[in-house]
Design an enzyme around this catalytic site. Structure first.
Site, PDB file in Angstrom:
ATOM      1  N   GLU A  65      29.078  48.515  74.725  1.00  0.00           N
ATOM      2  CA  GLU A  65      30.323  49.272  74.585  1.00  0.00           C
ATOM      3  C   GLU A  65      30.039  50.767  74.494  1.00  0.00           C
ATOM      4  OE1 GLU A  65      32.659  45.710  72.268  1.00  0.00           O
ATOM      5  OE2 GLU A  65      32.355  47.582  71.210  1.00  0.00           O
ATOM      6  N   CYS A 119      30.464  58.312  72.990  1.00  0.00           N
ATOM      7  CA  CYS A 119      29.541  57.607  72.097  1.00  0.00           C
ATOM      8  C   CYS A 119      28.928  56.464  72.918  1.00  0.00           C
ATOM      9  CB  CYS A 119      30.339  57.084  70.911  1.00  0.00           C
ATOM     10  SG  CYS A 119      29.408  55.994  69.845  1.00  0.00           S
ATOM     11  N   CYS A 140      21.152  44.925  68.317  1.00  0.00           N
ATOM     12  CA  CYS A 140      20.275  45.888  67.637  1.00  0.00           C
ATOM     13  C   CYS A 140      19.066  45.156  67.103  1.00  0.00           C
ATOM     14  CB  CYS A 140      21.024  46.587  66.504  1.00  0.00           C
ATOM     15  SG  CYS A 140      20.035  47.882  65.707  1.00  0.00           S
ATOM     16  N   CYS A 197      21.198  46.028  59.484  1.00  0.00           N
ATOM     17  CA  CYS A 197      21.858  46.611  58.312  1.00  0.00           C
ATOM     18  C   CYS A 197      23.063  45.725  57.989  1.00  0.00           C
ATOM     19  CB  CYS A 197      22.284  48.035  58.625  1.00  0.00           C
ATOM     20  SG  CYS A 197      20.917  49.029  59.269  1.00  0.00           S
ATOM     21  N   CYS A 237      26.858  46.376  59.116  1.00  0.00           N
ATOM     22  CA  CYS A 237      27.089  46.797  60.510  1.00  0.00           C
ATOM     23  C   CYS A 237      27.365  45.602  61.410  1.00  0.00           C
ATOM     24  CB  CYS A 237      25.868  47.569  60.989  1.00  0.00           C
ATOM     25  SG  CYS A 237      25.912  47.936  62.751  1.00  0.00           S
ATOM     26  N   SER A 242      21.589  59.345  66.700  1.00  0.00           N
ATOM     27  CA  SER A 242      21.700  58.808  65.342  1.00  0.00           C
ATOM     28  C   SER A 242      20.693  57.687  65.176  1.00  0.00           C
ATOM     29  CB  SER A 242      23.119  58.277  65.123  1.00  0.00           C
ATOM     30  OG  SER A 242      23.201  57.599  63.882  1.00  0.00           O
ATOM     31  N   HIS A 258      22.858  56.479  53.841  1.00  0.00           N
ATOM     32  CA  HIS A 258      23.628  55.438  53.146  1.00  0.00           C
ATOM     33  C   HIS A 258      23.212  55.148  51.713  1.00  0.00           C
ATOM     34  CE1 HIS A 258      25.417  55.078  56.998  1.00  0.00           C
ATOM     35  NE2 HIS A 258      24.492  54.325  57.530  1.00  0.00           N
ATOM     36  N   ASN A 308      34.147  50.753  58.035  1.00  0.00           N
ATOM     37  CA  ASN A 308      35.042  50.089  58.980  1.00  0.00           C
ATOM     38  C   ASN A 308      34.848  48.594  58.872  1.00  0.00           C
ATOM     39  OD1 ASN A 308      36.219  52.402  60.243  1.00  0.00           O
ATOM     40  ND2 ASN A 308      34.233  52.769  61.169  1.00  0.00           N
ATOM     41  N   CYS A 350      32.776  53.492  64.231  1.00  0.00           N
ATOM     42  CA  CYS A 350      31.364  53.244  63.928  1.00  0.00           C
ATOM     43  C   CYS A 350      31.128  51.853  63.382  1.00  0.00           C
ATOM     44  CB  CYS A 350      30.894  54.159  62.820  1.00  0.00           C
ATOM     45  SG  CYS A 350      30.803  55.824  63.277  1.00  0.00           S
TER      46      CYS A 350
END
Ligand code: SAH
Ligand code: SF4
Length: 366
Positions: free
Chosen positions: A106, A119, A126, A130, A133, A214, A238, A312, A355
């Site tokens: 995406e 973005c 990934c 985390c 996420c 990032s 974080h 989120n 995010c």
């Protein structure tokens, strides 16, 4: 002769149009007996986002056909586009090369009055996990190539060409953030290659000041990024205490805060620039007075600022976001201690484009 020996080279071996530099394309034109200026003409289309040779109007038909059959012109296919009330557009792309065919990534376009930020994703899923996420819950399926990373930007440019923004919102791509799916520093080949193409004078010509990578904090890779492509850096901090960060950002067990501190102190920064420390506020987890104290010890206010991010939620997420009023108070407390802190406005939340909400759920039907 076995069947595999007679098959054509797999298209994953084909060079991607989105990854070509001008000299490489000129070389190809020469090899094909074409005038050199054709290379520039093709790149002009490509840089606008036109990847299908059939749409390259000033290119002779025979050359268009040859481009189509010899290169992978469209490494991605647009599967879905969703538009948010605030103008944000989320794009779901399927990969075309055989090994990852049909896998989804995406990208998001975030328009503001004076800038348009894309973005982008760097991996399918990934490598890290985390726990707050959405992408992290998906597992890792593969690294994107430089051409696949750049193609996300090009396809968004093409979409904006066909369907511009309305009102005062910016239509162009002025900034890039590597904040989509994946850990960019775990895909150095794809990310370094794509950075070179995004900044290429004959490519997208973006200044390094307009690009941000990032990362959750892979130290040797950040050091190398600073040496090769010193773009803006954002760190998923974080938590500023090892025991909490070990849980929230598990790569901290390998690269703890003391190492991160040293790495950030050495990252090359142009004047007037800052490293961004991303901090998603989780209710009762990392929003306590001890967290402010830990941030005060960790942050170098001369070189760093904190971007407080609203959590989120996504279906099944194990955390709750810190309530809005408490987020503002947390920001004020930091500011009163001399730490620059901003609250990030969440964009495109209604279409899960914010995010950590990115996770391609769509499955191929065919
Ligand atoms: N892997 C990279 C970049 C992609 S994530 C990284 O971790 O930095 C982009 C940002 O979104 C990171 O700061 C990440 O920690 C944050 N993020 C992840 N999940 C989130 C969620 N559910 N809510 C808010 N931010 C989230
Ligand atoms: Fe990967 Fe970044 Fe999500 Fe962590 S926050 S799982 S590093 S995408």
């Amino acid at each position: 002769m076995t069947e595999t020996m007679v098959t054509k080279p797999a298209s994953q071996d084909l060079v991607q149009l989105s990854a070509l530099t001008l000299p490489a394309l000129q070389h190809l034109m020469e090899a094909w007996g074409q005038p050199k200026f054709r290379a520039k003409q093709v790149l002009d289309w490509r840089n606008k986002g036109i990847l299908d040779p059939a749409e390259m109007k000033n290119i002779p038909e025979a050359l268009r056909d040859r481009l189509s059959s010899s290169l992978m012109c469209q490494p991605l296919r647009l599967v879905r586009r969703e538009c948010s009330r605030d103008g944000t557009r989320k794009y779901v792309f399927a990969l075309n090369r055989p090994r990852l065919a049909g896998k989804m990534v995406e990208a998001v376009f975030i328009p503001e009055e004076k800038r348009g930020t894309v973005c982008i994703s760097s991996q399918v899923g990934c490598v890290l996990d985390c726990p707050f996420c959405h992408t992290g819950t998906q597992g890792f399926e593969g690294n994107l190539s430089p051409g696949e990373i750049v193609a996300q930007v090009l396809m968004i440019k093409a979409d904006l060409l066909h369907e511009p923004m309305t009102g005062d919102l910016h239509d162009g791509v002025t900034h890039i953030v590597y904040m989509g799916m994946g850990e960019p520093m775990a895909n150095e080949e794809g990310v370094h290659g794509s950075l070179a193409l995004l900044m290429d004078e004959d490519g997208l010509k973006l200044s390094r000041r307009r690009i941000t990578v990032s990362t959750s904090g892979l130290i040797p890779q950040i050091d190398r990024l600073g040496q090769v492509h010193p773009v803006n850096l954002a760190i998923s901090l974080h938590a500023a205490m090892d025991d909490k960060r070990n849980v929230l950002v598990p790569i901290n067990r390998k690269y703890p805060l003391t190492q991160l501190r040293h790495c950030l102190d050495n990252y090359p920064l142009p004047t007037q620039r800052h490293i961004t420390l991303e901090y998603v506020l989780l209710d009762g987890v990392n929003d306590q007075p001890e967290d402010i104290a830990a941030l005060r010890r960790f942050v170098n206010p001369e070189r760093e600022r904190i971007n407080l991010i609203q959590f989120n939620p996504y279906p099944g997420s194990p955390y709750r976001g810190t309530p809005k009023e408490h987020m503002s108070k947390f920001a004020q407390d930091l500011i009163s201690k001399g730490i620059r802190a901003t609250l990030r406005r969440s964009r495109g939340q209604d279409i899960m484009a914010a995010c950590g909400q990115l996770k391609a759920e769509t499955r191929e039907v065919s």
